[in-house]
Design a protein around this motif. Structure first.
Motif, mmCIF file in Angstrom:
data_model
loop_
_atom_site.group_PDB
_atom_site.id
_atom_site.type_symbol
_atom_site.label_atom_id
_atom_site.label_comp_id
_atom_site.label_asym_id
_atom_site.label_seq_id
_atom_site.Cartn_x
_atom_site.Cartn_y
_atom_site.Cartn_z
ATOM 1 N N ASP A 2 -38.235 32.446 -11.756
ATOM 2 C CA ASP A 2 -38.075 33.109 -13.046
ATOM 3 C C ASP A 2 -36.676 33.736 -13.093
ATOM 4 O O ASP A 2 -36.385 34.667 -12.344
ATOM 5 N N ILE A 3 -35.811 33.214 -13.975
ATOM 6 C CA ILE A 3 -34.412 33.690 -13.959
ATOM 7 C C ILE A 3 -34.262 35.123 -14.456
ATOM 8 O O ILE A 3 -33.199 35.707 -14.301
ATOM 9 N N MET A 4 -35.325 35.682 -15.049
ATOM 10 C CA MET A 4 -35.230 37.088 -15.447
ATOM 11 C C MET A 4 -35.495 38.032 -14.263
ATOM 12 O O MET A 4 -35.155 39.202 -14.315
ATOM 13 N N ARG A 6 -34.139 38.995 -11.427
ATOM 14 C CA ARG A 6 -32.857 38.826 -10.733
ATOM 15 C C ARG A 6 -32.206 40.172 -10.494
ATOM 16 O O ARG A 6 -32.512 41.145 -11.163
ATOM 17 N N ILE A 153 -27.305 32.586 -9.632
ATOM 18 C CA ILE A 153 -26.976 32.103 -10.977
ATOM 19 C C ILE A 153 -25.874 32.978 -11.573
ATOM 20 O O ILE A 153 -25.609 34.078 -11.099
ATOM 21 N N ASP A 158 -25.975 27.658 -12.550
ATOM 22 C CA ASP A 158 -27.119 27.590 -13.453
ATOM 23 C C ASP A 158 -28.442 27.433 -12.727
ATOM 24 O O ASP A 158 -28.488 27.029 -11.564
ATOM 25 N N ASN A 160 -31.507 25.132 -14.099
ATOM 26 C CA ASN A 160 -31.882 24.244 -15.209
ATOM 27 C C ASN A 160 -31.007 24.453 -16.444
ATOM 28 O O ASN A 160 -31.516 24.564 -17.555
ATOM 29 N N GLU A 161 -29.697 24.543 -16.234
ATOM 30 C CA GLU A 161 -28.702 24.710 -17.303
ATOM 31 C C GLU A 161 -28.718 26.090 -17.954
ATOM 32 O O GLU A 161 -27.939 26.347 -18.878
ATOM 33 N N GLN A 162 -29.553 26.994 -17.482
ATOM 34 C CA GLN A 162 -29.546 28.349 -18.028
ATOM 35 C C GLN A 162 -28.651 29.235 -17.164
ATOM 36 O O GLN A 162 -28.484 28.981 -15.974
ATOM 37 N N ALA A 163 -28.105 30.266 -17.782
ATOM 38 C CA ALA A 163 -27.437 31.383 -17.092
ATOM 39 C C ALA A 163 -25.998 31.135 -16.648
ATOM 40 O O ALA A 163 -25.393 32.009 -16.045
ATOM 41 N N ARG A 164 -25.416 29.985 -16.990
ATOM 42 C CA ARG A 164 -24.022 29.742 -16.587
ATOM 43 C C ARG A 164 -23.068 30.766 -17.191
ATOM 44 O O ARG A 164 -22.030 31.084 -16.622
#
Ligand code: XMP
Ligand code: MG
Length: 175
Positions: A2-4, A6, A153, A158, A160-164
Motif C-alpha cells: 500500500d503506497i500510502m 510510507r 518510491i 514508482d 506500478n507507475e504511481q508516486a514518481r
C-alpha cells in the motif's frame, strides 16, 4: 503493498545536497571534457534532470529504456533493451544514470551493451544502491545513497507507475 503506508527516507533538502555533491565530484573528475549522460527510463529522469543542471561541465543527454521480465517487484532473469540511444558514443565519455541498483542485472546488461559501441570511458551514477541485494556483482562509480532492503518510491521511483512525482524518497512500510 500500500503506497500510502510510507515514511520519508530522504527529504528534499537532503536529496538536493547530495545531488550537488555528486555533481561537483563528477564535474571535477571530467573537468575539460564533454559528457554524454545516458538516463535509464523511466525511473532516472528526475534525478538526471537535477544532476545535469548542477554540473559545471557541458553534457549531452540521451536515454535508454529497459524491461526486465519475470520478477514482479524484483528483477527477473531476462533483461531487454526496448529503447536504444540515438547518439553515437564511440570515443566519447559516457555517464549512465540510473535510479536504483538492486540485483545488479539491469546495469550489468546495459554496460555490456554500451561498451560494444567503444566509448572512450563509461561510468555509472546511481541515485540509490541496495547493496545487499545483488545477484551479480556490480559496483557503480557514483552512488547517491546506500539503502537497506525495502521498497522505495518517489523522486522518479514508482510502484506500478504511481508516486514518481513525489519530491521526496519514501520507504513503504511492511504490513
Ligand atoms: P536490478 O535488480 O536489475 O534492478 O538492479 C534495478 C531496477 O529495479 C527496480 N527497483 C525498484 N524500483 N523501488 C522502485 O521503484 C525500489 O525499491 C526498487 N528496487 C528495484 C528499478 O526499476 C530499477 O531500475
Ligand atoms: Mg528502473
Amino acid at each position: 503493498m500500500d503506497i500510502m503506508q510510507r515514511e520519508i527516507l530522504f527529504p528534499r533538502d537532503e536529496i538536493q545536497r547530495r545531488v550537488r555533491e555528486l555533481a561537483a565530484q563528477i564535474s571535477n573528475d571530467y573537468s575539460g571534457h564533454e559528457l554524454i549522460v545516458i538516463g535509464v527510463l523511466k525511473g532516472a529522469f528526475i534525478f538526471m534532470a537535477d544532476l545535469i543542471r548542477a554540473l559545471s561541465i557541458p553534457c549531452r543527454v540521451d536515454f535508454v529504456r529497459i524491461a526486465s521480465y519475470g520478477g514482479g517487484q524484483e528483477s527477473g532473469g531476462r533483461t531487454v533493451l526496448t529503447k536504444d540511444i540515438e547518439t553515437s558514443i564511440r570515443g566519447r565519455d559516457i555517464l549512465v544514470v540510473e535510479d536504483i541498483i538492486d540485483s545488479g542485472l539491469t546495469l550489468t546488461y546495459l554496460v555490456d551493451w554500451l561498451k560494444e559501441r567503444n566509448p572512450q570511458s563509461l561510468k555509472v551514477c546511481a541515485f540509490l544502491d541496495k547493496r545487499r541485494r545483488r545477484k551479480v556483482s556490480f559496483e557503480a562509480d557514483y552512488v547517491g545513497f546506500t539503502i537497506d532492503d525495502g521498497f522505495v518510491i518517489g523522486y522518479g521511483l514508482d510502484f506500478n507507475e504511481q508516486a514518481r512525482f513525489l519530491p521526496e524518497v519514501y520507504i513503504i512500510k511492511q504490513q
